[in-house]
Design a protein around this motif. Structure first.
Motif, PDB file in Angstrom:
ATOM      1  N   GLU A  53       0.808  -1.220   0.000  1.00 18.76           N
ATOM      2  CA  GLU A  53       0.000   0.000   0.000  1.00 18.76           C
ATOM      3  C   GLU A  53       0.843   1.274   0.000  1.00 18.76           C
ATOM      4  OE1 GLU A  53       1.021  -1.186   4.052  1.00 18.76           O
ATOM      5  OE2 GLU A  53      -0.028  -2.293   2.490  1.00 18.76           O
ATOM      6  N   LYS A  54       2.130   1.173   0.307  1.00 15.15           N
ATOM      7  CA  LYS A  54       3.012   2.346   0.327  1.00 15.15           C
ATOM      8  C   LYS A  54       3.639   2.636  -1.031  1.00 15.15           C
ATOM      9  CE  LYS A  54       4.231   1.405   5.099  1.00 15.15           C
ATOM     10  NZ  LYS A  54       5.276   0.876   5.960  1.00 15.15           N
ATOM     11  N   GLY A  55       3.652   1.647  -1.926  1.00 11.37           N
ATOM     12  CA  GLY A  55       4.272   1.827  -3.235  1.00 11.37           C
ATOM     13  C   GLY A  55       4.924   0.543  -3.707  1.00 11.37           C
ATOM     14  N   ALA A  56       5.877   0.691  -4.611  1.00  9.64           N
ATOM     15  CA  ALA A  56       6.536  -0.482  -5.185  1.00  9.64           C
ATOM     16  C   ALA A  56       8.002  -0.180  -5.458  1.00  9.64           C
ATOM     17  CB  ALA A  56       5.834  -0.907  -6.470  1.00  9.64           C
ATOM     18  N   MET A  57       8.787  -1.254  -5.519  1.00 14.51           N
ATOM     19  CA  MET A  57      10.212  -1.161  -5.792  1.00 14.51           C
ATOM     20  C   MET A  57      10.609  -2.355  -6.637  1.00 14.51           C
ATOM     21  SD  MET A  57      13.204  -2.740  -4.649  1.00 14.51           S
ATOM     22  CE  MET A  57      14.919  -2.313  -4.686  1.00 14.51           C
ATOM     23  N   GLY A  58      11.419  -2.110  -7.662  1.00  9.62           N
ATOM     24  CA  GLY A  58      11.879  -3.200  -8.504  1.00  9.62           C
ATOM     25  C   GLY A  58      13.223  -2.882  -9.134  1.00  9.62           C
ATOM     26  N   ILE A  59      13.779  -3.892  -9.792  1.00  8.69           N
ATOM     27  CA  ILE A  59      15.088  -3.783 -10.436  1.00  8.69           C
ATOM     28  C   ILE A  59      14.934  -4.117 -11.919  1.00  8.69           C
ATOM     29  CG2 ILE A  59      17.456  -4.684 -10.491  1.00  8.69           C
ATOM     30  CD1 ILE A  59      16.857  -3.309  -7.834  1.00  8.69           C
ATOM     31  N   VAL A  60      15.410  -3.217 -12.782  1.00  3.84           N
ATOM     32  CA  VAL A  60      15.462  -3.518 -14.218  1.00  3.84           C
ATOM     33  C   VAL A  60      16.493  -4.630 -14.388  1.00  3.84           C
ATOM     34  CG1 VAL A  60      16.044  -2.644 -16.513  1.00  3.84           C
ATOM     35  CG2 VAL A  60      14.844  -1.158 -14.892  1.00  3.84           C
ATOM     36  N   ILE A  61      16.097  -5.730 -15.023  1.00  2.77           N
ATOM     37  CA  ILE A  61      16.992  -6.889 -15.112  1.00  2.77           C
ATOM     38  C   ILE A  61      17.483  -7.167 -16.534  1.00  2.77           C
ATOM     39  CG2 ILE A  61      16.157  -7.983 -13.007  1.00  2.77           C
ATOM     40  CD1 ILE A  61      14.448  -9.844 -14.778  1.00  2.77           C
ATOM     41  N   ASN A  62      17.295  -6.211 -17.437  1.00  2.00           N
ATOM     42  CA  ASN A  62      17.750  -6.461 -18.811  1.00  2.00           C
ATOM     43  C   ASN A  62      18.456  -5.272 -19.452  1.00  2.00           C
ATOM     44  OD1 ASN A  62      15.299  -4.990 -19.062  1.00  2.00           O
ATOM     45  ND2 ASN A  62      14.943  -5.844 -21.092  1.00  2.00           N
ATOM     46  N   ARG A  63      19.074  -4.412 -18.645  1.00  3.82           N
ATOM     47  CA  ARG A  63      19.779  -3.273 -19.230  1.00  3.82           C
ATOM     48  C   ARG A  63      21.201  -3.172 -18.662  1.00  3.82           C
ATOM     49  NH1 ARG A  63      16.795   2.069 -19.792  1.00  3.82           N
ATOM     50  NH2 ARG A  63      15.864   0.934 -21.497  1.00  3.82           N
ATOM     51  N   PRO A  64      22.175  -3.840 -19.309  1.00  7.93           N
ATOM     52  CA  PRO A  64      23.566  -3.744 -18.860  1.00  7.93           C
ATOM     53  C   PRO A  64      24.120  -2.337 -19.097  1.00  7.93           C
ATOM     54  CG  PRO A  64      23.293  -5.485 -20.518  1.00  7.93           C
ATOM     55  CD  PRO A  64      22.007  -4.744 -20.434  1.00  7.93           C
ATOM     56  N   ILE A  65      25.044  -1.921 -18.232  1.00  3.84           N
ATOM     57  CA  ILE A  65      25.640  -0.590 -18.391  1.00  3.84           C
ATOM     58  C   ILE A  65      26.975  -0.635 -19.129  1.00  3.84           C
ATOM     59  CG2 ILE A  65      24.489   0.328 -16.360  1.00  3.84           C
ATOM     60  CD1 ILE A  65      27.139   0.210 -14.875  1.00  3.84           C
ATOM     61  N   GLY A  66      27.424  -1.834 -19.508  1.00  2.00           N
ATOM     62  CA  GLY A  66      28.696  -1.945 -20.219  1.00  2.00           C
ATOM     63  C   GLY A  66      29.886  -2.127 -19.295  1.00  2.00           C
ATOM     64  N   LEU A  67      29.629  -2.585 -18.087  1.00  2.00           N
ATOM     65  CA  LEU A  67      30.681  -2.834 -17.104  1.00  2.00           C
ATOM     66  C   LEU A  67      30.482  -4.244 -16.567  1.00  2.00           C
ATOM     67  CD1 LEU A  67      32.974  -1.604 -15.244  1.00  2.00           C
ATOM     68  CD2 LEU A  67      31.121  -1.035 -13.645  1.00  2.00           C
ATOM     69  N   SER A  68      31.528  -5.044 -16.598  1.00  2.00           N
ATOM     70  CA  SER A  68      31.403  -6.400 -16.064  1.00  2.00           C
ATOM     71  C   SER A  68      31.396  -6.354 -14.537  1.00  2.00           C
ATOM     72  CB  SER A  68      32.552  -7.285 -16.557  1.00  2.00           C
ATOM     73  OG  SER A  68      33.763  -6.905 -15.931  1.00  2.00           O
ATOM     74  N   VAL A  69      30.814  -7.375 -13.943  1.00  2.00           N
ATOM     75  CA  VAL A  69      30.813  -7.475 -12.481  1.00  2.00           C
ATOM     76  C   VAL A  69      32.250  -7.568 -11.985  1.00  2.00           C
ATOM     77  CG1 VAL A  69      30.128  -8.907 -10.514  1.00  2.00           C
ATOM     78  CG2 VAL A  69      28.491  -8.460 -12.361  1.00  2.00           C
ATOM     79  N   GLU A  70      33.083  -8.305 -12.689  1.00  2.00           N
ATOM     80  CA  GLU A  70      34.485  -8.424 -12.292  1.00  2.00           C
ATOM     81  C   GLU A  70      35.169  -7.058 -12.273  1.00  2.00           C
ATOM     82  OE1 GLU A  70      38.332 -11.209 -13.233  1.00  2.00           O
ATOM     83  OE2 GLU A  70      36.987 -10.750 -14.903  1.00  2.00           O
ATOM     84  N   ALA A  71      34.949  -6.237 -13.297  1.00  2.00           N
ATOM     85  CA  ALA A  71      35.545  -4.897 -13.344  1.00  2.00           C
ATOM     86  C   ALA A  71      35.026  -4.032 -12.192  1.00  2.00           C
ATOM     87  CB  ALA A  71      35.255  -4.234 -14.685  1.00  2.00           C
ATOM     88  N   LEU A  72      33.748  -4.163 -11.859  1.00  2.00           N
ATOM     89  CA  LEU A  72      33.183  -3.418 -10.730  1.00  2.00           C
ATOM     90  C   LEU A  72      33.879  -3.811  -9.431  1.00  2.00           C
ATOM     91  CD1 LEU A  72      30.979  -1.511  -9.516  1.00  2.00           C
ATOM     92  CD2 LEU A  72      29.600  -3.585  -9.208  1.00  2.00           C
ATOM     93  N   LEU A  73      34.060  -5.111  -9.223  1.00  2.00           N
ATOM     94  CA  LEU A  73      34.722  -5.579  -8.000  1.00  2.00           C
ATOM     95  C   LEU A  73      36.142  -5.034  -7.909  1.00  2.00           C
ATOM     96  CD1 LEU A  73      33.514  -9.301  -7.881  1.00  2.00           C
ATOM     97  CD2 LEU A  73      32.577  -7.326  -6.659  1.00  2.00           C
ATOM     98  N   ILE A  74      36.842  -5.022  -9.022  1.00  2.00           N
ATOM     99  CA  ILE A  74      38.212  -4.495  -9.043  1.00  2.00           C
ATOM    100  C   ILE A  74      38.204  -2.999  -8.735  1.00  2.00           C
ATOM    101  CG2 ILE A  74      40.187  -4.024 -10.555  1.00  2.00           C
ATOM    102  CD1 ILE A  74      39.520  -6.793 -11.892  1.00  2.00           C
ATOM    103  N   GLN A  75      37.259  -2.249  -9.324  1.00  2.00           N
ATOM    104  CA  GLN A  75      37.147  -0.807  -9.048  1.00  2.00           C
ATOM    105  C   GLN A  75      36.882  -0.532  -7.577  1.00  2.00           C
ATOM    106  OE1 GLN A  75      34.223   1.164 -11.464  1.00  2.00           O
ATOM    107  NE2 GLN A  75      35.332   0.802 -13.371  1.00  2.00           N
ATOM    108  N   MET A  76      36.186  -1.457  -6.920  1.00  2.00           N
ATOM    109  CA  MET A  76      35.841  -1.285  -5.510  1.00  2.00           C
ATOM    110  C   MET A  76      36.909  -1.869  -4.587  1.00  2.00           C
ATOM    111  SD  MET A  76      31.763  -2.109  -5.619  1.00  2.00           S
ATOM    112  CE  MET A  76      31.535  -1.699  -3.878  1.00  2.00           C
ATOM    113  N   ASP A  77      38.040  -2.287  -5.153  1.00  2.00           N
ATOM    114  CA  ASP A  77      39.128  -2.911  -4.393  1.00  2.00           C
ATOM    115  C   ASP A  77      38.669  -4.155  -3.646  1.00  2.00           C
ATOM    116  OD1 ASP A  77      41.142  -1.115  -5.177  1.00  2.00           O
ATOM    117  OD2 ASP A  77      40.521   0.320  -3.634  1.00  2.00           O
TER     118      ASP A  77
END
Length: 184
Positions: free
Chosen positions: A32-56
């Motif tokens: 009743e307060k609203g909704a929340m979701g995640i778009v699951i089909n739009r990559p940003i052009g960054l691999s998960v591995e590269a993200l982990l490396i960027q985050m040390d």
């Protein structure tokens, strides 16, 4: 309206040219307060591995190049959200269904880079949100179609194919639908 938690929102063709063009959104919360979701089909052009490396963070596991960071939505685009299989619970985890958990804490990213990674996961930056009655109005305006989500659609289908396959699950040709509603 019944909750759309654990459903997919499929963008109607009328959204072409907008942020949500041909998106598929996994609804994680709807009340009743609203909704929340995640778009699951739009990559940003960054691999998960590269993200982990960027985050040390360690990226010891052999992550597939197919594991891409997604644009989860326009709200809080610098915040991470991980949809994953529920083998383990992390600091800020909430079950969405029997096959999917949403986690927002950094500890899951450490796990993804290691042998402790969940068997299935999607990493997103940002989320899609609706205030009270906003999603219901968008549904009445024929902005979205909905189907019950499945593990296969959430985790196994290629990003580029998801919108097309999700629309086929509806059982009709989405291109033959009108964006006009028949009510006043």
């Amino acid at each position: 309206m019944d909750s759309l938690k654990n459903h997919l929102l499929i963008a109607m063709p009328s959204l072409d040219g907008s942020f949500f063009e041909r998106t598929v959104i996994y609804v994680c919360e709807h009340d009743e307060k609203g909704a929340m979701g995640i778009v699951i089909n739009r990559p940003i052009g960054l691999s998960v591995e590269a993200l982990l490396i960027q985050m040390d963070l360690d990226a010891e596991a052999n992550l597939s190049d197919d594991a891409q960071v997604l644009i989860g939505g326009p709200v809080l685009p610098d915040r991470g959200f991980v949809l994953h299989s529920p083998e383990k619970v992390w600091t800020n985890s909430e079950a969405v269904s029997d096959y999917c958990t949403l986690t927002t804490s950094r500890d899951i990213l450490n796990a993804i880079g290691s042998a402790d990674a969940p068997s299935q996961f999607k990493v997103a930056l940002g989320y899609s949100g609706w205030s009270k009655d906003q999603l219901e109005q968008e549904l009445a305006d024929n902005t979205w179609l909905t189907i019950k989500a499945s593990s296969e659609l959430v985790f196994d289908v290629d990003y580029e194919q998801l919108w097309t396959l999700a629309t086929k699950e509806l059982g009709f040709d989405i291109w033959q639908l009108s964006s006009q509603t028949g009510h006043c």
